[in-house]
Design a protein around this motif. Sequence first.
Motif, mmCIF file in Angstrom:
data_model
loop_
_atom_site.group_PDB
_atom_site.id
_atom_site.type_symbol
_atom_site.label_atom_id
_atom_site.label_comp_id
_atom_site.label_asym_id
_atom_site.label_seq_id
_atom_site.Cartn_x
_atom_site.Cartn_y
_atom_site.Cartn_z
ATOM 1 N N ALA B 311 0.876 -1.165 0.000
ATOM 2 C CA ALA B 311 0.000 0.000 0.000
ATOM 3 C C ALA B 311 0.917 1.219 0.000
ATOM 4 O O ALA B 311 1.651 1.437 0.967
ATOM 5 C CB ALA B 311 -0.901 -0.004 1.228
ATOM 6 N N TYR B 312 0.889 1.972 -1.096
ATOM 7 C CA TYR B 312 1.760 3.143 -1.169
ATOM 8 C C TYR B 312 1.018 4.355 -0.622
ATOM 9 O O TYR B 312 -0.109 4.652 -1.018
ATOM 10 C CB TYR B 312 2.215 3.396 -2.610
ATOM 11 N N HIS B 313 1.659 5.048 0.301
ATOM 12 C CA HIS B 313 1.067 6.263 0.882
ATOM 13 C C HIS B 313 1.751 7.486 0.283
ATOM 14 O O HIS B 313 2.968 7.645 0.411
ATOM 15 C CB HIS B 313 1.236 6.244 2.404
ATOM 16 N N LEU B 341 -1.655 -1.773 -3.994
ATOM 17 C CA LEU B 341 -3.052 -1.841 -3.570
ATOM 18 C C LEU B 341 -3.683 -0.451 -3.610
ATOM 19 O O LEU B 341 -3.050 0.519 -3.198
ATOM 20 C CB LEU B 341 -3.132 -2.379 -2.146
ATOM 21 N N PRO B 342 -4.925 -0.345 -4.110
ATOM 22 C CA PRO B 342 -5.586 0.965 -4.059
ATOM 23 C C PRO B 342 -5.976 1.308 -2.612
ATOM 24 O O PRO B 342 -6.482 0.449 -1.900
ATOM 25 C CB PRO B 342 -6.830 0.780 -4.923
ATOM 26 N N VAL B 343 -5.701 2.530 -2.202
ATOM 27 C CA VAL B 343 -5.982 2.939 -0.826
ATOM 28 C C VAL B 343 -7.037 4.046 -0.840
ATOM 29 O O VAL B 343 -6.899 5.012 -1.583
ATOM 30 C CB VAL B 343 -4.701 3.466 -0.139
ATOM 31 N N ALA B 344 -8.078 3.871 -0.029
ATOM 32 C CA ALA B 344 -9.111 4.903 0.058
ATOM 33 C C ALA B 344 -8.522 6.166 0.680
ATOM 34 O O ALA B 344 -7.606 6.093 1.505
ATOM 35 C CB ALA B 344 -10.278 4.406 0.888
ATOM 36 N N GLU B 345 -9.048 7.317 0.298
ATOM 37 C CA GLU B 345 -8.620 8.615 0.842
ATOM 38 C C GLU B 345 -7.121 8.821 0.700
ATOM 39 O O GLU B 345 -6.478 9.388 1.581
ATOM 40 C CB GLU B 345 -9.004 8.746 2.322
ATOM 41 N N SER B 346 -6.572 8.364 -0.443
ATOM 42 C CA SER B 346 -5.120 8.454 -0.574
ATOM 43 C C SER B 346 -4.649 9.907 -0.703
ATOM 44 O O SER B 346 -3.470 10.183 -0.577
ATOM 45 C CB SER B 346 -4.648 7.647 -1.780
ATOM 46 N N ASP B 347 -5.589 10.830 -0.944
ATOM 47 C CA ASP B 347 -5.173 12.224 -1.067
ATOM 48 C C ASP B 347 -5.220 12.980 0.252
ATOM 49 O O ASP B 347 -4.969 14.170 0.310
ATOM 50 C CB ASP B 347 -6.042 12.943 -2.114
ATOM 51 N N ILE B 348 -5.558 12.267 1.332
ATOM 52 C CA ILE B 348 -5.685 12.948 2.626
ATOM 53 C C ILE B 348 -4.437 12.710 3.475
ATOM 54 O O ILE B 348 -3.892 11.617 3.539
ATOM 55 C CB ILE B 348 -6.941 12.439 3.385
#
Lengths: 383, 421, 484
Positions: B311-313, B341-348
């Motif tokens: 999961a890339y942040h 992996l797609p992460v929800a709210e990745s722009d927060i």
Amino acid sequence: MAASHTAPVTAADMAAALADAARASRRVVPVGAATKLAWHDDPFETADTLSTRGLLDGFAHYAGDLVATIPAGMTLAEANARLAAAGQWLPVDPLFADRATIGGIVATNDSGPRRYRHGAPRDLIVGIEVALADGRVVHAGGRVVKNVAGYDLSRLFCGSHGSLGVVTSATFKLVPLAADSCTLVARLPTLAAALACAQALAHSPLTPSAIELQAPDPVLLIRFETTATARTQMLAATNALLQPSGAETQVVHGDAEHAVWTDHDRRISASTHTLLKVSVLPSAAVRVFTAWTPGVQWAANGRAALGVFVVRLQGTADHVATEISRLRRAAELAHGHLTMLDAPPDVKRLAGPSPEAPAAALMQAVKARFDPHAVLRRVCDGR
Amino acid sequence: MDANEQTPFATLAPLEPLMDKCVHCGFCLPTCPSYLLLGKEMDSPRGRIYTMRAGMEGRVDMSAPVVAHFDTCLGCMACETACPSGVKYAPLIEETRAAIEAHHPRPLGARLFRQLLFAVLPYHRRLRVLGAPLGLARALRALLPARLQRLIDLAPRATLSDLRITTAELTPARGEQRLKVGLLTGCVQRAFFGSVNEATVRVLAAEGCTVHAPRAQGCCGALALHAGEPDTARRFARALITVFEREGIDAIAVNAAGCGSSMKEYGHLLRDDPAFAERATRFASKVKDVTEILTTLPARVARKPMPLRIAYHDACHLGHAQGVRRQPRELLQSIPGVTLLPVAESDICCGSAGIFNLVQPEMSDALGARKAAYLAETGPDMVVTSNPGCILQIQAAAARAGTPLVVRHIVEVLDEATRGM
Amino acid sequence: MSALDSAFLSRLHAAAPGGVIDDPAERLTYESDALVHLRATPGAVVLPASAAEVQAVVRLCHERGVPFIARGHGTGLSGGALPHPDGVLIGLARLNRILDVDVPNLRVTVEPGVTNLDITRRVAPFGCYYAPDPSSQSVCSIGGNIAENSGGAHCLKYGFTVHHVLSVEAVLPDGTLTTIGSSALDAPGLDLLGVLVGSEGTLAVVTKAALRILRRPEAVLTLLAGFPSIDAAGDAVSAIIGHGIIPAAVEMMDRLTIDAAEASVQPNFPKTSAVLIVELDGPQSEVDDLFVTVERVCRQAGAETVEIARDQGQRERIWKGRKAAFAAMGRVSPNYYVQDGVVPRTRLSEVLRRIRDLEARSGLRIGNVFHAGDGNLHPLICYDEAIPGQAQHAEAVASEILQYCIDAGGAITGEHGVGADKKSYMSKMFADADLDTMQLVRCAFDPANLCNPGKVFPTPRLCGEVPGPYRQHPVERAGLGERF
């Protein structure tokens, strides 16, 4: 004093007739083809009737805009015959579609199998002209589909059963006539299987225009109105989806298809018995159609994937009333409700009134503003 | 009497054209962490710009409640990404913060705490001195004031060996030299994440970069700039430019997103300094995130397979402030076996945001918990990011939530994939 | 200082503990929604954390005769959430939970502060989405969508918000909490929900809504065609509809808006006088069939370029260009005014010609971006506030465009609402008797005229049975906002 019958030919005359009634404190009931006049919990025996059948002027088809304005007295059948000249139609298919008038269809908001794709009259109306009890003729909405200027009174009048005023003409959005139509008739081993198949179809990528249930002998009528190639592929996919449930299927086109749908309506409307509408969450429908009261014969047609069913009951008044109570409870448990459309007086009396609607007080307040002298019909099921 | 003469917001006047760009559409609201948590217009970028203008026009004073709403800004710049009108929020908030520090007396406790942070954080030697006895401090934690407890809780559990790592001043390229790269070793990075600097050097060298890491370099000034201390930031910037100018390098590699975003803006920071304006612009044009450098160099070294669900942040100062989102993902996907992996709210924002996690602990914790939950939801073998602050924050939040996550810096993963190849 | 007295404010604090904003500097940020030229500082702002708190606040306002205005995320373009200087602004941003997702029945239940796009994000893993998609969908709230009956690019095929709301829980202006509509279809009695949706917050404050969600179509195909003129693109639209095809969306942009979008988000649109975006969705076989016709029709109408987006990335790029068009205007003009009018589709060319003449005559550039399928125009009138008188000039130009829409048999708003901005135009579209009839509904819901007063109607109606305290606030004062 004997009840009178008036048939104004203009909206202004209709309004004037309403104002006369208001001044004289006489109750009036607007009437179109009278196919659903009894679909109301208000018996109105002593009221005068105001016929909308004379309201036939002002038909306008804006074909390029997919919109038409249709006078209240015109039948749906005639309107659609005219619209077909430009390859379009008003996509509603209520009961008694051959006789029902536009005014009556708006007043009852009645719809049929193809509601699954096109919605109810309420979803198609974009403008309205009504005669009010104070003698005025007023308009709301317009003749464009997209319009948020002011309150949407057109929707409010849909299903108002003549309680707020008399609809004199209505404007609808239309759809193009389909290039191709066919219906897949599927016999299922059980009602539960039929309902499960209807749900599966609704969750599939397929886009039928109707997913219609017949009961008690479970049949699904699945209609496709699309391009010829797409129809072939969708039929194949539907067959594949139904097969594991043990469905026996047959595809009908043309006159045979027309006959299937005419028969479908007649199952429910041919004879006068008790007629009910049951609306529930689609996934809970199966729970409603179990444990029928002994001694009651029943038949149902329904928009299975929408959870809306029309049920016909036959039997002694006692039995039928008992069954109505059972259905009402079952519908409520399924997060829905039962509305009585038509029933013999003794059944209506024995079954008792429907429970109070949550916003009943508000409905009465609206009614009182439109019809302060209470000359029009009561709000149907608005207690 | 001119209202503009009086208002403490007067220094914002030259930035009025930036404010004019804001059409009040609200597209920034859902990406703003403080609006997300607090739901108040004042705690949103749109509301803050509105307040700045009102302050400039003399319609509001620099009162404690007004300052509080600027303090809740994490400076994550997600709003700049979301803005369709192209509003530049970063210079606006930096100037506002400077005005606040210049005019708004903070309570003594807060003032002392901020002074302590600025006296220690930017100086790697002081951090190191402090780092060693942290073990002792942890033991005595209960006796300390709440703010200091917080500082200790968030401090990385650096091992003594981490603390001892010093990056070599010159590392030759392996094979033919493709680029001559300067490496920012950072302050916090250098003290607590020595291993990340080591990995950066190895990966760059393996791909043909000669790496210069001058020992004389100090802090880049980002922490000070984001906290409204532009003079301090300028002092750090001038020193850093001077140190790297001596080396004659092609690019300056940065592995801490917050540092990179500030260094890319040195031209703006030193625009009024005749001796440095031009040099700063030249310097800034050479600043690159390490992932930007690596994606411009076609891989020379094969990557060994690593069967990992990652999961890339996106660190805010890399994604939002520098627009670097594609490069780290490309690099990770260049490793055989890696699934992103797609992460929800990745722009927060994760809530770390420079010193935000130290000065706004409640909000920071809430954002950290939210971020950790969304990351954990993807069921990753590993969380990868590109900023030391994010690593600490996500690790701490995940541990608190009872769902510990393995969080690594991207160069550590690349280092492992290229080592021994 | 606030016009609300301290006794009222202390009761307000009790009604919504921790949610009251009464500091003057803080209230300032709530002066406008996304229509910035209308401003009024609210007497107080309250951010309730539950329906019970909303109810307590409304009850208090009702008892004291204080106007109240509901606000979502403040993205409205007609000043529908313009505060009342002596009133309470009820911000619903904190009621932002998705309460229930019922995939088998394709329904969700949400609080009003949830954003439109949040619903789609939440149900996407189940292969579902929420259909109405206004351009501001990433930020606009469902409460606001219900108030405005929001549409979006795809309403041509899928309808407006009203077609997707099954029931609401709402606080009526007297403080009663009630349910309108039902989760099962065809709730008994009058369709009050149909009139509540689109009533611009003048009838009740919605605290919860049950919405319909849809299954994602199997195939989506987006076509981007460049045309030598707006007329040619318009001909293509008529021909598509004439072939019996209702696309999911048909959007048109002219050169000025193409350039603005290009400067903002680089969608890489063709450099032609007009572009048309046509989207088809449904079963793969049907989409493939219809697409052949659509492409042929576009070429016959003179399309210079035709590009087909078949994957998500290409499609997103095209829609990003379209949806950024409004705000992107800020890149090519210091200020701009967004108009929202509707004309019958068949009158599009004629109305656009009048707009072009007006552009030449007025000296102001006018960009056109519109939902071509349903005739919903969004002319963007560019001006520079710094040039004295130009703002007023732009407003006059915008107003003239509305007159063209009315002349053509259209409407003064297709999706942005009447709000405070367009109430004076209502009498151009409706007769007094029509407006009076709408206000019969208003009077039934809100006889004291406290719920978002001064919006929608040019003149408020006196409802007759007005309770005592109301008389202290003459109706003429209701809804006064400062005009800048």
